[in-house]
Design a protein around this motif. Sequence first.
Motif, mmCIF file in Angstrom:
data_model
loop_
_atom_site.group_PDB
_atom_site.id
_atom_site.type_symbol
_atom_site.label_atom_id
_atom_site.label_comp_id
_atom_site.label_asym_id
_atom_site.label_seq_id
_atom_site.Cartn_x
_atom_site.Cartn_y
_atom_site.Cartn_z
ATOM 1 N N CYS A 1 1.775 6.204 -12.496
ATOM 2 C CA CYS A 1 0.908 5.820 -13.619
ATOM 3 C C CYS A 1 0.377 7.051 -14.355
ATOM 4 N N PRO A 2 0.643 7.161 -15.648
ATOM 5 C CA PRO A 2 0.190 8.332 -16.400
ATOM 6 C C PRO A 2 -1.301 8.342 -16.718
ATOM 7 N N HIS A 3 -1.993 7.235 -16.484
ATOM 8 C CA HIS A 3 -3.406 7.155 -16.851
ATOM 9 C C HIS A 3 -4.334 6.836 -15.675
ATOM 10 N N PRO B 1 8.086 -1.560 -4.851
ATOM 11 C CA PRO B 1 9.196 -2.081 -4.050
ATOM 12 C C PRO B 1 9.081 -3.553 -3.695
ATOM 13 N N VAL B 2 7.918 -4.149 -3.894
ATOM 14 C CA VAL B 2 7.740 -5.550 -3.507
ATOM 15 C C VAL B 2 7.317 -6.433 -4.687
ATOM 16 N N SER B 3 7.500 -5.900 -5.892
ATOM 17 C CA SER B 3 7.178 -6.670 -7.109
ATOM 18 C C SER B 3 5.758 -7.230 -7.102
ATOM 19 N N ALA B 4 4.831 -6.405 -6.674
ATOM 20 C CA ALA B 4 3.435 -6.849 -6.631
ATOM 21 C C ALA B 4 2.743 -6.694 -7.984
ATOM 22 N N ILE B 5 3.398 -5.985 -8.914
ATOM 23 C CA ILE B 5 2.768 -5.723 -10.213
ATOM 24 C C ILE B 5 3.590 -6.368 -11.316
ATOM 25 N N LYS B 6 2.917 -7.002 -12.228
ATOM 26 C CA LYS B 6 3.564 -7.563 -13.417
ATOM 27 C C LYS B 6 2.846 -7.004 -14.631
ATOM 28 N N VAL B 7 3.613 -6.612 -15.612
ATOM 29 C CA VAL B 7 3.025 -6.154 -16.872
ATOM 30 C C VAL B 7 4.046 -6.403 -17.974
ATOM 31 N N ASP B 8 3.577 -6.896 -19.104
ATOM 32 C CA ASP B 8 4.458 -7.118 -20.239
ATOM 33 C C ASP B 8 4.601 -5.806 -20.989
ATOM 34 N N ALA B 9 5.567 -5.008 -20.571
ATOM 35 C CA ALA B 9 5.759 -3.692 -21.165
ATOM 36 C C ALA B 9 6.033 -3.800 -22.652
ATOM 37 N N ASN B 10 5.432 -2.919 -23.417
ATOM 38 C CA ASN B 10 5.584 -2.760 -24.874
ATOM 39 C C ASN B 10 4.739 -3.720 -25.695
ATOM 40 N N GLY C 1 0.777 -1.241 0.000
ATOM 41 C CA GLY C 1 0.000 0.000 0.000
ATOM 42 C C GLY C 1 0.804 1.284 0.000
ATOM 43 N N CYS C 2 2.027 1.248 -0.539
ATOM 44 C CA CYS C 2 2.894 2.439 -0.495
ATOM 45 C C CYS C 2 2.406 3.558 -1.426
ATOM 46 N N GLY C 3 1.667 3.198 -2.466
ATOM 47 C CA GLY C 3 1.117 4.204 -3.374
ATOM 48 C C GLY C 3 2.029 4.636 -4.505
ATOM 49 N N LYS C 4 3.230 4.048 -4.596
ATOM 50 C CA LYS C 4 4.168 4.452 -5.662
ATOM 51 C C LYS C 4 3.555 4.249 -7.050
ATOM 52 N N GLY D 1 4.882 0.031 -18.047
ATOM 53 C CA GLY D 1 5.740 -0.677 -17.103
ATOM 54 C C GLY D 1 6.221 0.152 -15.922
ATOM 55 N N ALA D 2 5.836 1.415 -15.863
ATOM 56 C CA ALA D 2 6.319 2.288 -14.785
ATOM 57 C C ALA D 2 5.886 1.794 -13.406
ATOM 58 N N CYS D 3 4.682 1.320 -13.289
ATOM 59 C CA CYS D 3 4.184 0.845 -11.991
ATOM 60 C C CYS D 3 4.996 -0.350 -11.506
ATOM 61 N N ALA D 4 5.236 -1.299 -12.390
ATOM 62 C CA ALA D 4 5.994 -2.493 -12.014
ATOM 63 C C ALA D 4 7.424 -2.137 -11.639
ATOM 64 N N LYS D 5 8.029 -1.224 -12.380
ATOM 65 C CA LYS D 5 9.415 -0.830 -12.100
ATOM 66 C C LYS D 5 9.532 -0.141 -10.751
ATOM 67 N N ASN D 6 8.526 0.561 -10.336
ATOM 68 C CA ASN D 6 8.586 1.342 -9.102
ATOM 69 C C ASN D 6 7.986 0.646 -7.892
#
Length: 96
Positions: free
Chosen positions: A29-31, A60-69, A21-24, A53-58
């Motif tokens: 996220c631009p959208h 801190p606990v790798s809770a998000i996965k996205v196939d960027a591009n 729940g850090c909110g990063k 992919g910005a959310c996944a990169k930022n």
Amino acid sequence: MKHKYLKNVQTLRLSHDKCIGCGKCTEVCPHNVIGIENSKAVITDKNSCMECGACAKNCPVSAIKVDANVGCAAAIIFGWLTGKEPSCDCGSAECC
Ligand code: SF4
Ligand code: SF4
């Protein structure tokens, strides 16, 4: 008007259990695809995800996965212009 991408094809996945729940992700996220509810991230508008992919990169606990591009606008336009399969032709997640 907010731009929408193809419906229900985004590769964005969020682990509710891992999220602290850090909110990063909501900050980068631009959208405004992700929000915070009850101290956890929630996907509120998946069809607006541009798979940058910005959310996944930022996260801190790798809770998000996205196939960027996979569905990026550059790839789609490249496909239109060349008549080939959509590809940004960059060979790297850094260029888009
Ligand atoms: S991949 Fe990009 S557009 Fe999609 S939710 Fe993450 S930061 Fe937002
Ligand atoms: S960046 Fe990761 S840990 Fe932080 S709120 Fe988003 S999903 Fe949760």
